[in-house]
Design a protein around this motif. Structure first.
Motif, PDB file in Angstrom:
ATOM      1  N   MET A   1       0.847  -1.185   0.000  1.00 38.74           N
ATOM      2  CA  MET A   1       0.000   0.000   0.000  1.00 38.74           C
ATOM      3  C   MET A   1       0.889   1.244   0.000  1.00 38.74           C
ATOM      4  O   MET A   1       1.802   1.355   0.808  1.00 38.74           O
ATOM      5  CB  MET A   1      -0.894  -0.027   1.236  1.00 38.74           C
ATOM      6  CG  MET A   1      -1.836   1.124   1.333  1.00 38.74           C
ATOM      7  SD  MET A   1      -3.012   0.775   2.667  1.00 38.74           S
ATOM      8  CE  MET A   1      -3.899   2.274   2.654  1.00 38.74           C
ATOM      9  N   PRO A   2       0.637   2.170  -0.924  1.00 37.54           N
ATOM     10  CA  PRO A   2       1.489   3.353  -1.004  1.00 37.54           C
ATOM     11  C   PRO A   2       1.315   4.278   0.206  1.00 37.54           C
ATOM     12  O   PRO A   2       0.255   4.323   0.820  1.00 37.54           O
ATOM     13  CB  PRO A   2       1.031   4.049  -2.284  1.00 37.54           C
ATOM     14  CG  PRO A   2      -0.362   3.575  -2.509  1.00 37.54           C
ATOM     15  CD  PRO A   2      -0.428   2.187  -1.937  1.00 37.54           C
ATOM     16  N   ALA A   3       2.385   4.972   0.529  1.00 42.45           N
ATOM     17  CA  ALA A   3       2.352   5.928   1.635  1.00 42.45           C
ATOM     18  C   ALA A   3       1.601   7.180   1.201  1.00 42.45           C
ATOM     19  O   ALA A   3       1.808   7.684   0.104  1.00 42.45           O
ATOM     20  CB  ALA A   3       3.774   6.276   2.049  1.00 42.45           C
ATOM     21  N   THR A   4       0.748   7.676   2.071  1.00 41.29           N
ATOM     22  CA  THR A   4       0.001   8.891   1.773  1.00 41.29           C
ATOM     23  C   THR A   4       0.834  10.123   2.124  1.00 41.29           C
ATOM     24  O   THR A   4       1.819  10.037   2.869  1.00 41.29           O
ATOM     25  CB  THR A   4      -1.310   8.939   2.585  1.00 41.29           C
ATOM     26  OG1 THR A   4      -0.971   9.046   3.981  1.00 41.29           O
ATOM     27  CG2 THR A   4      -2.166   7.702   2.345  1.00 41.29           C
ATOM     28  N   ASP A   5       0.420  11.274   1.624  1.00 38.62           N
ATOM     29  CA  ASP A   5       1.094  12.525   1.975  1.00 38.62           C
ATOM     30  C   ASP A   5       1.069  12.732   3.486  1.00 38.62           C
ATOM     31  O   ASP A   5       2.054  13.178   4.067  1.00 38.62           O
ATOM     32  CB  ASP A   5       0.427  13.714   1.278  1.00 38.62           C
ATOM     33  CG  ASP A   5       0.718  13.756  -0.215  1.00 38.62           C
ATOM     34  OD1 ASP A   5       1.653  13.079  -0.687  1.00 38.62           O
ATOM     35  OD2 ASP A   5      -0.001  14.486  -0.927  1.00 38.62           O
ATOM     36  N   HIS A   6      -0.031  12.389   4.119  1.00 39.62           N
ATOM     37  CA  HIS A   6      -0.153  12.547   5.570  1.00 39.62           C
ATOM     38  C   HIS A   6       0.853  11.655   6.300  1.00 39.62           C
ATOM     39  O   HIS A   6       1.493  12.090   7.269  1.00 39.62           O
ATOM     40  CB  HIS A   6      -1.581  12.249   6.038  1.00 39.62           C
ATOM     41  CG  HIS A   6      -1.741  12.297   7.529  1.00 39.62           C
ATOM     42  ND1 HIS A   6      -1.730  13.477   8.241  1.00 39.62           N
ATOM     43  CD2 HIS A   6      -1.873  11.302   8.435  1.00 39.62           C
ATOM     44  CE1 HIS A   6      -1.856  13.210   9.535  1.00 39.62           C
ATOM     45  NE2 HIS A   6      -1.951  11.896   9.670  1.00 39.62           N
ATOM     46  N   GLU A   7       0.979  10.409   5.854  1.00 40.92           N
ATOM     47  CA  GLU A   7       1.939   9.495   6.484  1.00 40.92           C
ATOM     48  C   GLU A   7       3.373  10.002   6.319  1.00 40.92           C
ATOM     49  O   GLU A   7       4.176   9.919   7.253  1.00 40.92           O
ATOM     50  CB  GLU A   7       1.816   8.088   5.893  1.00 40.92           C
ATOM     51  CG  GLU A   7       0.551   7.366   6.307  1.00 40.92           C
ATOM     52  CD  GLU A   7       0.365   6.066   5.542  1.00 40.92           C
ATOM     53  OE1 GLU A   7       0.015   5.067   6.199  1.00 40.92           O
ATOM     54  OE2 GLU A   7       0.572   6.042   4.309  1.00 40.92           O
ATOM     55  N   LEU A   8       3.694  10.528   5.144  1.00 38.34           N
ATOM     56  CA  LEU A   8       5.029  11.066   4.914  1.00 38.34           C
ATOM     57  C   LEU A   8       5.282  12.282   5.806  1.00 38.34           C
ATOM     58  O   LEU A   8       6.348  12.392   6.413  1.00 38.34           O
ATOM     59  CB  LEU A   8       5.220  11.433   3.440  1.00 38.34           C
ATOM     60  CG  LEU A   8       5.207  10.258   2.453  1.00 38.34           C
ATOM     61  CD1 LEU A   8       5.285  10.771   1.029  1.00 38.34           C
ATOM     62  CD2 LEU A   8       6.322   9.284   2.747  1.00 38.34           C
ATOM     63  N   GLU A   9       4.304  13.167   5.895  1.00 37.69           N
ATOM     64  CA  GLU A   9       4.437  14.346   6.743  1.00 37.69           C
ATOM     65  C   GLU A   9       4.638  13.937   8.204  1.00 37.69           C
ATOM     66  O   GLU A   9       5.514  14.464   8.900  1.00 37.69           O
ATOM     67  CB  GLU A   9       3.201  15.241   6.617  1.00 37.69           C
ATOM     68  CG  GLU A   9       3.251  16.461   7.515  1.00 37.69           C
ATOM     69  CD  GLU A   9       1.974  17.293   7.468  1.00 37.69           C
ATOM     70  OE1 GLU A   9       1.989  18.404   8.009  1.00 37.69           O
ATOM     71  OE2 GLU A   9       0.953  16.829   6.901  1.00 37.69           O
ATOM     72  N   GLN A  10       3.835  13.004   8.664  1.00 34.63           N
ATOM     73  CA  GLN A  10       3.922  12.526  10.043  1.00 34.63           C
ATOM     74  C   GLN A  10       5.298  11.902  10.318  1.00 34.63           C
ATOM     75  O   GLN A  10       5.928  12.190  11.337  1.00 34.63           O
ATOM     76  CB  GLN A  10       2.807  11.527  10.309  1.00 34.63           C
ATOM     77  CG  GLN A  10       2.695  11.074  11.749  1.00 34.63           C
ATOM     78  CD  GLN A  10       1.495  10.172  11.955  1.00 34.63           C
ATOM     79  OE1 GLN A  10       1.108   9.387  11.081  1.00 34.63           O
ATOM     80  NE2 GLN A  10       0.881  10.276  13.118  1.00 34.63           N
ATOM     81  N   ALA A  11       5.775  11.067   9.414  1.00 34.74           N
ATOM     82  CA  ALA A  11       7.082  10.432   9.590  1.00 34.74           C
ATOM     83  C   ALA A  11       8.196  11.480   9.564  1.00 34.74           C
ATOM     84  O   ALA A  11       9.159  11.386  10.330  1.00 34.74           O
ATOM     85  CB  ALA A  11       7.309   9.382   8.509  1.00 34.74           C
ATOM     86  N   GLY A  12       8.076  12.472   8.695  1.00 40.31           N
ATOM     87  CA  GLY A  12       9.059  13.552   8.643  1.00 40.31           C
ATOM     88  C   GLY A  12       9.085  14.345   9.935  1.00 40.31           C
ATOM     89  O   GLY A  12      10.165  14.677  10.450  1.00 40.31           O
ATOM     90  N   ASN A  13       7.915  14.644  10.479  1.00 43.93           N
ATOM     91  CA  ASN A  13       7.841  15.380  11.745  1.00 43.93           C
ATOM     92  C   ASN A  13       8.415  14.569  12.905  1.00 43.93           C
ATOM     93  O   ASN A  13       9.095  15.110  13.781  1.00 43.93           O
ATOM     94  CB  ASN A  13       6.396  15.785  12.050  1.00 43.93           C
ATOM     95  CG  ASN A  13       5.895  16.880  11.140  1.00 43.93           C
ATOM     96  OD1 ASN A  13       6.678  17.616  10.526  1.00 43.93           O
ATOM     97  ND2 ASN A  13       4.578  16.997  11.027  1.00 43.93           N
ATOM     98  N   GLN A  14       8.158  13.272  12.909  1.00 43.28           N
ATOM     99  CA  GLN A  14       8.693  12.417  13.967  1.00 43.28           C
ATOM    100  C   GLN A  14      10.217  12.333  13.897  1.00 43.28           C
ATOM    101  O   GLN A  14      10.902  12.388  14.920  1.00 43.28           O
ATOM    102  CB  GLN A  14       8.069  11.015  13.888  1.00 43.28           C
ATOM    103  CG  GLN A  14       6.609  11.007  14.281  1.00 43.28           C
ATOM    104  CD  GLN A  14       5.940   9.678  13.989  1.00 43.28           C
ATOM    105  OE1 GLN A  14       6.411   8.878  13.174  1.00 43.28           O
ATOM    106  NE2 GLN A  14       4.815   9.425  14.653  1.00 43.28           N
ATOM    107  N   LEU A  15      10.762  12.236  12.679  1.00 46.41           N
ATOM    108  CA  LEU A  15      12.214  12.221  12.536  1.00 46.41           C
ATOM    109  C   LEU A  15      12.790  13.576  12.934  1.00 46.41           C
ATOM    110  O   LEU A  15      13.821  13.634  13.614  1.00 46.41           O
ATOM    111  CB  LEU A  15      12.621  11.853  11.103  1.00 46.41           C
ATOM    112  CG  LEU A  15      14.126  11.890  10.821  1.00 46.41           C
ATOM    113  CD1 LEU A  15      14.927  11.052  11.824  1.00 46.41           C
ATOM    114  CD2 LEU A  15      14.400  11.446   9.392  1.00 46.41           C
ATOM    115  N   ALA A  16      12.132  14.664  12.559  1.00 45.55           N
ATOM    116  CA  ALA A  16      12.593  16.001  12.951  1.00 45.55           C
ATOM    117  C   ALA A  16      12.666  16.118  14.466  1.00 45.55           C
ATOM    118  O   ALA A  16      13.667  16.609  15.016  1.00 45.55           O
ATOM    119  CB  ALA A  16      11.656  17.063  12.377  1.00 45.55           C
TER     120      ALA A  16
END
Length: 171
Positions: A1-16
């Motif tokens: 299942m492809p990653a959604t924009d929301h999932e990418l944003e959330q993962a980016g914020n968590q890494l930040a």
């Protein structure tokens, strides 16, 4: 299942958040994702506090010139391989002085795959300074966009887990 924009944003914020907690900066060395990991990380205002930069090294020549990937690794293993992503991490760290680096090289498709490395094969590596670099291969399904989205998400989550693990070990 492809990653959604929301999932990418959330993962980016968590890494930040993890980078800020650790007081580290990150550099990306990307091939098949074309700078998408750096894009996600810099979508957030104030990202210069934890992002040094990103190197899109799509061609073998760019990998060699910008990241010091060796002819031997490219000739013997190919661009989509463990030795190459490890060398990409080392080169990105040496070039920028970042605290942590992530490297990605894969076959996003629709062409370019082989029996040994089918479309969806993506190698990842992340590492910190003199600490050991971790590398892992994943096999994603879907079209070019889906493979790339999954790779970006996996990279963001992988670096975050790596940082959490190394932080625990140093405590």
């Amino acid at each position: 299942m492809p990653a959604t924009d929301h999932e990418l944003e959330q993962a980016g914020n968590q890494l930040a958040d993890e980078l800020l907690k650790a007081g580290l900066t990150v550099v990306t060395a990307e091939s098949c994702t074309g700078g998408w990991v750096a894009k996600v990380l810099t979508d957030k205002a104030g990202s210069s506090a934890y992002v040094i930069g990103g190197l899109v090294t799509y061609s073998n020549e760019a990998k060699q010139k910008l990241l010091s990937v060796t002819d031997a690794s490219l000739d013997n293993q190919g661009a989509v391989s463990e030795p190459v992503v490890r060398e990409m991490v080392a080169g990105a760290l040496a070039t920028t002085g970042a605290g942590v680096a992530v490297a990605i090289s894969g076959v996003a498709g629709p062409g370019g795959g082989s029996e040994e490395k089918p479309v969806g094969t993506v190698w990842f590596a992340w590492g910190r300074g003199t600490e050991s670099t971790e590398a892992v291969v994943q096999h994603f399904s879907g079209d070019r966009d889906q493979v790339r989205r999954q790779a970006v998400l996996y990279a963001l989550q992988g670096v975050r887990q790596f940082l959490k693990q190394t932080r625990r070990l140093s405590q």
